[in-house]
Design a protein around this motif. Structure first.
Motif, PDB file in Angstrom:
ATOM      1  N   ALA A   8      33.135  46.247  46.889  1.00 11.22           N
ATOM      2  CA  ALA A   8      32.854  47.680  47.024  1.00 11.22           C
ATOM      3  C   ALA A   8      32.393  48.285  45.704  1.00 11.22           C
ATOM      4  O   ALA A   8      31.702  49.305  45.680  1.00 11.22           O
ATOM      5  N   ALA A   9      32.768  47.652  44.588  1.00  8.81           N
ATOM      6  CA  ALA A   9      32.352  48.149  43.271  1.00  8.81           C
ATOM      7  C   ALA A   9      30.920  47.738  42.936  1.00  8.81           C
ATOM      8  O   ALA A   9      30.331  48.253  41.982  1.00  8.81           O
ATOM      9  N   ALA A  10      30.363  46.804  43.702  1.00 12.46           N
ATOM     10  CA  ALA A  10      28.985  46.378  43.469  1.00 12.46           C
ATOM     11  C   ALA A  10      28.024  47.438  43.982  1.00 12.46           C
ATOM     12  O   ALA A  10      28.310  48.136  44.961  1.00 12.46           O
ATOM     13  N   SER A  11      26.887  47.558  43.327  1.00  9.68           N
ATOM     14  CA  SER A  11      25.894  48.520  43.797  1.00  9.68           C
ATOM     15  C   SER A  11      25.110  47.979  44.987  1.00  9.68           C
ATOM     16  O   SER A  11      24.600  48.732  45.804  1.00  9.68           O
ATOM     17  N   ARG A  12      25.036  46.653  45.078  1.00 10.43           N
ATOM     18  CA  ARG A  12      24.339  46.031  46.201  1.00 10.43           C
ATOM     19  C   ARG A  12      24.802  44.584  46.337  1.00 10.43           C
ATOM     20  O   ARG A  12      24.978  43.889  45.339  1.00 10.43           O
ATOM     21  N   VAL A  13      24.995  44.137  47.578  1.00 14.65           N
ATOM     22  CA  VAL A  13      25.261  42.723  47.867  1.00 14.65           C
ATOM     23  C   VAL A  13      24.039  42.209  48.611  1.00 14.65           C
ATOM     24  O   VAL A  13      23.783  42.621  49.741  1.00 14.65           O
ATOM     25  N   VAL A  14      23.272  41.320  47.988  1.00 15.21           N
ATOM     26  CA  VAL A  14      21.978  40.930  48.568  1.00 15.21           C
ATOM     27  C   VAL A  14      22.113  39.904  49.679  1.00 15.21           C
ATOM     28  O   VAL A  14      21.222  39.777  50.520  1.00 15.21           O
ATOM     29  N   GLY A  15      23.207  39.140  49.693  1.00 14.36           N
ATOM     30  CA  GLY A  15      23.373  38.128  50.716  1.00 14.36           C
ATOM     31  C   GLY A  15      24.161  36.943  50.202  1.00 14.36           C
ATOM     32  O   GLY A  15      24.822  37.020  49.160  1.00 14.36           O
TER      33      GLY A  15
END
Length: 394
Positions: free
Chosen positions: A141-148
Motif C-alpha cells: 500500500a506504501a508503493a505508488s504503483r505495483v506493475v505486476g
C-alpha cells in the motif's frame, strides 16, 4: 490535414521512444544528472527537461539536487528511478517458494522465503505465492504503483503465455502457472526460465555489466540452467528454451539423468550432493555458501573432495560453453558461484587448459554479484518490461 496528422503521430512516436530511453537509462544505470542524460541521448537540454518532467508527473522518476561540486556554473539536477514503483517477483523451487518486492531502482525491498517441506505442485506454489503476496499488501500500500508479477521458473517456459512446458525437478508439465497466479492475485503475470532471467539481471546490474557476450550458469535446488547473451541480446531459441547447459554431457560413464541421457552436468554437479557432505537437510544460497566456506577452511576431507570433484565436471561444461559461444565472461550463480569462490583460480585454469586457446584467452569467470537476490531482480525485470517500453501507456 493528412500531412499534419502524420507529423503529429511521428512526433508522438519520437516522444514515447525518448521517454522509454530516459527511463531505461536511470533504471539500468542508477541516478544520473540531467547533463549526463543530455550527453548520452544527444538530445538538447530543454527536451531532456521536458521528458524528465513528464516522467516525474507519471510518478516514475524523482529529481534531487546534486551533491556539492567544485564545477563552475549551476549544477545539474540528478534524476533517479522512483523505487516506490515496484514489481513482485516469484521463484518456485523444489523446497520453497520465494517472493520478493523489487523497486524500479532495482532495489529489493523485501524477500520472503516460504519453505514447503516437499516439492510443491503448480497449484500449491501459486497458492503459496498468492498468500505471501496477500500478506505483503499492507507493505504494498506504501508503493505508488505495483506493475505486476514476474516469475522465475526452473524449467522450460513458453514465453507467449507463461505456460511451464516442463520443470522436471518440480514435476510440472504443461502447467499454466502464470494464468493461475494472475487469477489468484489480480496482477498481470509473466514467467520465464530462471537462468535466462538471471543472465539478464547480471548483464544489467551485476557482474555481467558491459559484457555483450555472456554465459550465466545458475545452480539451485532444482538443478542447473544457463542463460546466454549474444551481441547484447538474449539467446532464447525458437520457443524460448535455449540454454539448457545442465544437460550437456560431462561424464560418458555417468548415471542416467531424469531427461533420459547419461552423464548430464546436473547429475554430477548438484546442490544435493553438497548438502549431503555438509550434513545439512536444506539451506538457502547464502547459508550454503557460509557452510561450504567454513568446512573448507577447517579442512574437512569429504567436503574438499566433493568440491574438487564438482569443479572438475563444471570445468568440462564451461569448456563446452566457451567453445560454442565464445563469451567474454561467464558468470556463476547460486551454489556454482559459491563453489567458484572457494577456489577462484581453479576453474579459470581448468577451463583454459581444455578450451580452444583462442576462445579462452580473454575469458573471465566471475561469481554473480547480485547474490541471493539475482532471480528476484531478474523476475522483476520481466514485470517491468512493458512499463520501460512504454512509460506513458495507461
Amino acid at each position: 490535414m493528412n500531412g499534419r496528422t502524420t507529423a503529429g503521430t511521428n512526433l508522438d512516436t519520437v516522444r514515447r521512444h525518448n521517454l522509454s530511453a530516459v527511463l531505461g537509462m536511470v533504471h539500468r544505470e542508477g541516478p544520473l544528472a540531467r547533463s549526463a542524460l543530455t550527453q548520452a541521448t544527444g538530445l538538447n537540454r530543454s527536451t531532456i527537461g521536458a521528458l524528465v518532467a513528464e516522467l516525474a508527473e507519471l510518478g516514475l522518476v524523482r529529481e534531487r539536487e546534486p551533491e556539492t561540486s567544485n564545477r563552475v556554473g549551476r549544477p545539474s539536477p540528478v534524476v533517479a528511478a522512483d523505487g516506490r514503483v515496484v514489481a513482485l517477483a516469484v521463484n518456485p523451487e523444489v523446497d520453497a517458494v520465494t517472493v520478493g518486492v523489487v523497486g524500479l531502482d532495482a532495489h529489493v525491498h523485501r524477500r520472503v522465503r516460504y519453505p514447503t517441506g516437499h516439492v510443491p505442485t503448480a497449484a500449491e506454489a501459486a497458492a503459496i505465492a498468492a498468500a505471501v503476496i496477500d500478506g505483503l499488501r499492507p507493505e504494498l500500500a506504501a508503493a505508488s504503483r505495483v506493475v505486476g508479477v514476474g516469475v522465475a521458473v526452473p524449467g522450460l517456459v513458453r514465453e507467449e503465455d507463461g505456460v511451464v512446458r516442463l520443470a522436471p525437478h518440480l514435476e510440472w508439465a504443461e502447467e499454466p502457472f502464470a494464468a493461475e497466479l494472475a487469477a489468484a492475485t489480480g496482477y498481470p503475470v509473466a514467467a520465464a526460465n530462471d537462468a535466462s532471467l538471471g543472465a539478464n539481471a547480471e548483464r544489467l546490474f551485476g557482474a555481467g555489466q558491459g559484457a555483450a557476450d555472456l554465459v550465466y550458469v545458475n545452480g539451485g535446488a532444482s538443478g542447473i540452467g544457463a542463460g546466454v547473451i549474444v551481441g547484447g541480446r538474449p539467446l532464447t531459441g525458437i520457443s524460448g528454451y535455449a540454454g539448457e547447459l545442465g544437460h550437456t554431457l560431462v561424464n560418458s560413464v555417468g548415471v542416467r539423468c531424469h531427461c533420459g541421457a547419461i552423464g548430464c552436468l546436473e547429475t554430477e554437479v548438484s546442490q544435493r550432493a553438497l548438502l549431503r557432505v555438509l550434513g545439512l537437510a536444506s539451506a538457502d544460497p547464502d547459508e550454503l555458501s557460509r557452510s561450504l566456506g567454513s568446512a573448507v577452511a577447517a579442512g574437512d576431507p569429504a567436503v574438499l573432495a566433493e568440491v574438487d570433484r564438482q569443479l572438475g565436471f563444471l570445468a568440462t561444461a564451461l569448456r563446452n560453453a566457451t567453445n560454442v559461444f565464445d563469451p567474454d565472461r561467464i558468470v556463476l550463480g547460486g551454489f556454482l558461484g559459491a563453489l567458484h569462490e572457494l577456489a577462484p583460480e581453479t576453474l579459470p585454469a581448468l577451463v583454459a587448459s581444455q578450451a580452444l586457446a583462442a576462445s579462452a584467452e580473454t575469458l573471465t569467470i566471475a561469481r554473480a554479484a547480485l547474490g541471493s537476490d539475482i532471480l528476484l531482480i531478474g523476475a522483476a525485470e520481466l514485470a517491468f518490461t512493458p512499463l520501460l517500453a512504454s512509460p506513458s501507456a495507461p
